[in-house]
Design a protein around this motif. Sequence first.
Motif, PDB file in Angstrom:
ATOM      1  N   VAL A   1      -7.781   2.911   0.082  1.00 57.12           N
ATOM      2  CA  VAL A   1      -7.177   2.384   1.162  1.00 57.12           C
ATOM      3  C   VAL A   1      -7.905   1.321   1.532  1.00 57.12           C
ATOM      4  O   VAL A   1      -9.167   1.393   2.095  1.00 57.12           O
ATOM      5  CB  VAL A   1      -6.806   3.403   2.574  1.00 57.12           C
ATOM      6  N   ILE A   2      -7.480  -0.014   1.834  1.00 51.56           N
ATOM      7  CA  ILE A   2      -8.029  -0.956   2.106  1.00 51.56           C
ATOM      8  C   ILE A   2      -7.946  -1.248   3.555  1.00 51.56           C
ATOM      9  O   ILE A   2      -6.638  -1.701   4.046  1.00 51.56           O
ATOM     10  CB  ILE A   2      -7.725  -2.356   1.470  1.00 51.56           C
ATOM     11  N   SER A   3      -8.556  -0.549   4.546  1.00 51.56           N
ATOM     12  CA  SER A   3      -8.397  -0.554   5.792  1.00 51.56           C
ATOM     13  C   SER A   3      -8.699  -1.972   6.613  1.00 51.56           C
ATOM     14  O   SER A   3      -9.420  -2.705   5.811  1.00 51.56           O
ATOM     15  CB  SER A   3      -9.227   0.392   6.588  1.00 51.56           C
ATOM     16  N   LYS A   4      -8.153  -2.082   7.665  1.00 47.38           N
ATOM     17  CA  LYS A   4      -8.230  -3.185   8.554  1.00 47.38           C
ATOM     18  C   LYS A   4      -8.071  -4.443   7.738  1.00 47.38           C
ATOM     19  O   LYS A   4      -8.657  -5.653   7.652  1.00 47.38           O
ATOM     20  CB  LYS A   4      -9.900  -3.433   8.938  1.00 47.38           C
ATOM     21  N   ALA A   5      -6.882  -4.242   7.004  1.00 44.45           N
ATOM     22  CA  ALA A   5      -6.356  -5.315   6.268  1.00 44.45           C
ATOM     23  C   ALA A   5      -5.780  -6.749   6.834  1.00 44.45           C
ATOM     24  O   ALA A   5      -5.873  -7.628   6.390  1.00 44.45           O
ATOM     25  CB  ALA A   5      -5.088  -4.868   5.245  1.00 44.45           C
ATOM     26  N   ASP A   6      -5.453  -6.380   8.109  1.00 44.05           N
ATOM     27  CA  ASP A   6      -4.953  -7.659   9.063  1.00 44.05           C
ATOM     28  C   ASP A   6      -6.212  -8.459   8.963  1.00 44.05           C
ATOM     29  O   ASP A   6      -6.037  -9.779   9.265  1.00 44.05           O
ATOM     30  CB  ASP A   6      -4.555  -7.183  10.253  1.00 44.05           C
ATOM     31  N   GLU A   7      -7.386  -7.981   9.529  1.00 48.28           N
ATOM     32  CA  GLU A   7      -8.452  -8.844   9.701  1.00 48.28           C
ATOM     33  C   GLU A   7      -8.786  -9.599   8.327  1.00 48.28           C
ATOM     34  O   GLU A   7      -9.336 -10.796   8.208  1.00 48.28           O
ATOM     35  CB  GLU A   7      -9.840  -7.907   9.983  1.00 48.28           C
TER      36      GLU A   7
ATOM     37  N   GLN B   1      -4.928   6.418  -7.706  1.00 48.45           N
ATOM     38  CA  GLN B   1      -3.334   6.499  -8.067  1.00 48.45           C
ATOM     39  C   GLN B   1      -2.715   5.269  -7.518  1.00 48.45           C
ATOM     40  O   GLN B   1      -1.794   4.676  -7.858  1.00 48.45           O
ATOM     41  CB  GLN B   1      -2.742   7.702  -7.548  1.00 48.45           C
ATOM     42  N   GLY B   2      -3.386   4.724  -6.460  1.00 45.11           N
ATOM     43  CA  GLY B   2      -2.739   3.382  -5.895  1.00 45.11           C
ATOM     44  C   GLY B   2      -3.723   2.805  -4.803  1.00 45.11           C
ATOM     45  O   GLY B   2      -4.944   3.259  -4.608  1.00 45.11           O
ATOM     46  N   ILE B   3      -3.636   1.546  -4.765  1.00 40.16           N
ATOM     47  CA  ILE B   3      -4.483   0.714  -3.865  1.00 40.16           C
ATOM     48  C   ILE B   3      -3.563   0.414  -2.673  1.00 40.16           C
ATOM     49  O   ILE B   3      -2.782  -0.520  -2.953  1.00 40.16           O
ATOM     50  CB  ILE B   3      -5.355  -0.474  -4.405  1.00 40.16           C
ATOM     51  N   TYR B   4      -3.987   0.570  -1.620  1.00 41.06           N
ATOM     52  CA  TYR B   4      -2.977   0.314  -0.331  1.00 41.06           C
ATOM     53  C   TYR B   4      -3.814  -0.266   0.711  1.00 41.06           C
ATOM     54  O   TYR B   4      -4.540   0.286   1.465  1.00 41.06           O
ATOM     55  CB  TYR B   4      -2.465   1.581   0.052  1.00 41.06           C
ATOM     56  N   PRO B   5      -3.486  -1.729   0.945  1.00 44.87           N
ATOM     57  CA  PRO B   5      -4.043  -2.439   2.333  1.00 44.87           C
ATOM     58  C   PRO B   5      -3.267  -1.847   3.444  1.00 44.87           C
ATOM     59  O   PRO B   5      -2.067  -1.871   3.431  1.00 44.87           O
ATOM     60  CB  PRO B   5      -3.793  -3.811   1.567  1.00 44.87           C
ATOM     61  N   ILE B   6      -3.926  -1.463   4.479  1.00 45.46           N
ATOM     62  CA  ILE B   6      -3.291  -0.981   5.666  1.00 45.46           C
ATOM     63  C   ILE B   6      -4.006  -1.787   6.997  1.00 45.46           C
ATOM     64  O   ILE B   6      -5.089  -1.586   7.162  1.00 45.46           O
ATOM     65  CB  ILE B   6      -3.379   0.449   5.860  1.00 45.46           C
ATOM     66  N   ALA B   7      -3.147  -2.196   7.899  1.00 43.32           N
ATOM     67  CA  ALA B   7      -3.496  -2.775   9.093  1.00 43.32           C
ATOM     68  C   ALA B   7      -3.478  -1.437   9.894  1.00 43.32           C
ATOM     69  O   ALA B   7      -2.464  -1.271  10.606  1.00 43.32           O
ATOM     70  CB  ALA B   7      -2.738  -3.763   9.474  1.00 43.32           C
TER      71      ALA B   7
ATOM     72  N   THR C   1       6.171  -0.524   8.469  1.00 39.24           N
ATOM     73  CA  THR C   1       6.097  -1.011   7.100  1.00 39.24           C
ATOM     74  C   THR C   1       5.486  -2.024   6.757  1.00 39.24           C
ATOM     75  O   THR C   1       4.651  -1.942   5.893  1.00 39.24           O
ATOM     76  CB  THR C   1       7.772  -1.346   6.773  1.00 39.24           C
ATOM     77  N   SER C   2       5.384  -3.244   7.651  1.00 40.77           N
ATOM     78  CA  SER C   2       4.608  -4.361   7.347  1.00 40.77           C
ATOM     79  C   SER C   2       2.917  -3.843   7.359  1.00 40.77           C
ATOM     80  O   SER C   2       2.265  -4.375   6.888  1.00 40.77           O
ATOM     81  CB  SER C   2       4.938  -5.465   8.213  1.00 40.77           C
ATOM     82  N   SER C   3       2.788  -2.923   8.251  1.00 41.31           N
ATOM     83  CA  SER C   3       1.150  -2.465   8.141  1.00 41.31           C
ATOM     84  C   SER C   3       0.909  -1.868   7.159  1.00 41.31           C
ATOM     85  O   SER C   3      -0.436  -1.820   6.763  1.00 41.31           O
ATOM     86  CB  SER C   3       1.076  -1.506   9.478  1.00 41.31           C
ATOM     87  N   GLY C   4       1.709  -1.470   6.234  1.00 37.83           N
ATOM     88  CA  GLY C   4       1.300  -0.674   5.003  1.00 37.83           C
ATOM     89  C   GLY C   4       1.319   0.791   5.017  1.00 37.83           C
ATOM     90  O   GLY C   4       1.064   1.527   4.124  1.00 37.83           O
ATOM     91  N   GLY C   5       1.365   1.210   6.340  1.00 37.74           N
ATOM     92  CA  GLY C   5       1.374   2.745   6.474  1.00 37.74           C
ATOM     93  C   GLY C   5       2.370   3.586   5.961  1.00 37.74           C
ATOM     94  O   GLY C   5       2.191   4.666   5.504  1.00 37.74           O
ATOM     95  N   ARG C   6       3.579   2.853   5.977  1.00 38.80           N
ATOM     96  CA  ARG C   6       4.730   3.665   5.486  1.00 38.80           C
ATOM     97  C   ARG C   6       4.611   3.730   3.995  1.00 38.80           C
ATOM     98  O   ARG C   6       4.868   4.632   3.411  1.00 38.80           O
ATOM     99  CB  ARG C   6       6.013   2.967   5.618  1.00 38.80           C
ATOM    100  N   ALA C   7       4.020   2.848   3.142  1.00 35.94           N
ATOM    101  CA  ALA C   7       3.809   3.145   1.932  1.00 35.94           C
ATOM    102  C   ALA C   7       2.760   4.283   1.615  1.00 35.94           C
ATOM    103  O   ALA C   7       3.207   4.889   0.450  1.00 35.94           O
ATOM    104  CB  ALA C   7       3.440   1.676   1.147  1.00 35.94           C
ATOM    105  N   LEU C   8       1.771   3.987   2.304  1.00 36.49           N
ATOM    106  CA  LEU C   8       0.682   5.224   1.901  1.00 36.49           C
ATOM    107  C   LEU C   8       1.400   6.504   2.208  1.00 36.49           C
ATOM    108  O   LEU C   8       1.134   7.449   1.455  1.00 36.49           O
ATOM    109  CB  LEU C   8      -0.321   4.949   2.876  1.00 36.49           C
ATOM    110  N   ILE C   9       2.173   6.567   3.256  1.00 40.97           N
ATOM    111  CA  ILE C   9       2.785   7.924   3.416  1.00 40.97           C
ATOM    112  C   ILE C   9       3.609   8.396   2.419  1.00 40.97           C
ATOM    113  O   ILE C   9       3.681   9.823   2.098  1.00 40.97           O
ATOM    114  CB  ILE C   9       3.628   8.108   5.135  1.00 40.97           C
ATOM    115  N   GLY C  10       4.663   7.399   2.013  1.00 44.77           N
ATOM    116  CA  GLY C  10       5.402   7.794   0.755  1.00 44.77           C
ATOM    117  C   GLY C  10       4.677   8.144  -0.227  1.00 44.77           C
ATOM    118  O   GLY C  10       5.135   9.190  -1.243  1.00 44.77           O
ATOM    119  N   ALA C  11       3.636   7.476  -0.732  1.00 44.09           N
ATOM    120  CA  ALA C  11       2.726   7.605  -1.911  1.00 44.09           C
ATOM    121  C   ALA C  11       2.057   9.313  -1.666  1.00 44.09           C
ATOM    122  O   ALA C  11       2.091  10.096  -2.655  1.00 44.09           O
ATOM    123  CB  ALA C  11       1.595   6.774  -2.125  1.00 44.09           C
ATOM    124  N   ILE C  12       1.575   9.451  -0.405  1.00 39.91           N
ATOM    125  CA  ILE C  12       1.031  10.816  -0.393  1.00 39.91           C
ATOM    126  C   ILE C  12       2.341  11.848  -0.613  1.00 39.91           C
ATOM    127  O   ILE C  12       2.164  13.018  -1.384  1.00 39.91           O
ATOM    128  CB  ILE C  12       0.622  10.989   1.072  1.00 39.91           C
TER     129      ILE C  12
END
Length: 484
Positions: A183-189, A212-218, A238-249
Motif C-alpha cells: 500500500v502506497i499510503s498518502k498517495a494524494d501527497e 499480490q498487488g500495489i495499491y496507492p491510497i489517499a 473509490t477515488s481514494s483507492g480504499g475501495r479497491a484495497l478492500i475488494g482485493a482483501i
Amino acid sequence: MSAARSEQDICAALDKGIQTGIFPDPVAEQAKLYLMHLRDPVRLSVMGLPGTGKSTLTNFLTGASVVPEGIRLPSLWVVRGERNRAICTLRDGTEEVIEPIDAGEIAACAPVFVRLEMRLPALDKISVLEVVMGPEISDRRRALGWAARRTDIAIWCSQAFDHEEQELWSTMPDRIKDHAFLVISKADELASSGILQDRLADLGATAAEDFQGIYPIATLQALDARAPDGSVDKAKLTSSGGRALIGAILRIVEQGRQSALDNAGILLRQYQDALSRAIAPTPAPPPAAATPMPEPDPEPEADEEKSKTLDPRTRRRPRQKSDLRMLLRIADQVQVAQPVEEPAPEPEPEDEPAPEIEVAAETKEDASPSNVVELHPETREAFEKAVGYLANKGQELAEELPKMGPAAPKWIIDETIEIANELVDQLGMLGMHDDPALAKAAEMSFDAADLLQLMQIEKEDNAAVEALAVLLQMKREFESRLAA
C-alpha cells in the motif's frame, strides 16, 4: 443444499471427527486448521516503517478510530468482542484490563502489547494486527518474524519501498508474500508533488513479484469518505483507492475460505463411513409388546479396522475403487466451463452504511485504473481456456474411473500430472508478451506440476485424493484471476 448449509455441515462433521477420535492425531490437527479458517476471522497484519500511515490504515480497515492521532501505542491487535475493552500486556508479563477503551489510559500504563476487543462489523471477517517496529534493524526483523506467525494476509505500508524496506520484506516467508499487498499510503501527497505515477512505475518493476498487488491510497481521504452518521461517500471512497484495497482483501479471504471448504470436504470423504456411524441417530427401542427385533450380525473385523482409518501418511491401506469414485465427485463442481462474468452493478443509493468487510466481488468501477491492472486480452483468453480445460478433464476423469479397477490410484496421479504439464506448455507458449499476470499463472501451473510429481514419487495412499484437490485449486485460481 445451499452453500451456507453445506459449510455448516462440513464444520459439524469436522467437529464430530475431532471429538469422537475418529480422526488420528495428524488428521485431527489438519481438521482443526480447516475449522479455524472457516470460523475465525482472517488475521490481517499492517506492517511498515514508522510514519508510513499504518495507524490511519488500521482505522480505515476496522471502520473506527482505533488509534487516535497523536498517541503512540505499541503493536496492537484489534479483534471482535462482546464489549469494548483493552487487554494490555505489561513489561512484567501481567495484564491490565481497561474498560471501556481509553487510549490515554492505555498509553499511561506503557504496555508492550495491546489486544483491543471491539464490537465492529468489520471484525466479523477480519482481525487487524498493527505491527510497531523499533529503530534498530535487528528489532525490526524480530518484530516481522513474530508477526509472520500470526498473519494470514499482510499489508506493507510505504511511500517508496526503498532498499531498507526491501531488505526487511525479503525476510518474510513465501507464505506471507503470496497473500500480501503493498500500500502506497498518502498517495494524494505524492500525486500533488507529481511523483506518484513514476513511483508506481518503479515499484511495478521492483516489487510486483513480492506482492499480490500495489495499491496507492489517499488514507485521509478514505477516512473522510465515512461520515459521522455512518453513511459513505462512495465516489470519494473509490477515488481514494480504499475501495479497491478492500475488494482485493475480500477476494483473498473468500479464496482461503473456499480452499478450506474444498480440502475439508475431501478429508471428510476419506472418513465418511466412520463419520456416518458416529453421526447416525440411535434407533428408538421397539414397543414393549412388539416382537423383539433380531440383533444385527456383527461387522467383520476388516470393516471395524476400516472404520479406524488412520492418516494415510502414517498408516497404509489399499484404497478401494468406490472410495475414489466418490472422491472424484468433486468433478461435479467443474463440469460446466463458463467464462467468469462480472456481476451487474447494483443501484447506488445516495448514502449507505460505513464500509463493512463483506464477501463480495469488486466490479471494475470499484477501482481507478491506477489500482487495477487489466488482463492482457491474450492472457484472459488463455485463462478462460484453462478453466474450460480443467473442467472437461475433471469430467473425463469421473467418467473413466469405473473402468480402472485396482489401477485407479496410479491412473489418477498419472492423468493429473499430464493435465498440469499440458497447462504449463499452453501458458509457456504465450510468453511472448510481458504480462505479470501470465507469468504468475505459469509459475503456479509449474509448481502444481512439480507437486504432483512429488506425490507420484511418494506413492502415498492418499496421493490420488490430494492430486484431485490440486486440480480443483488450480481451476479456482484461474477463475479468481479472471474475476479480479
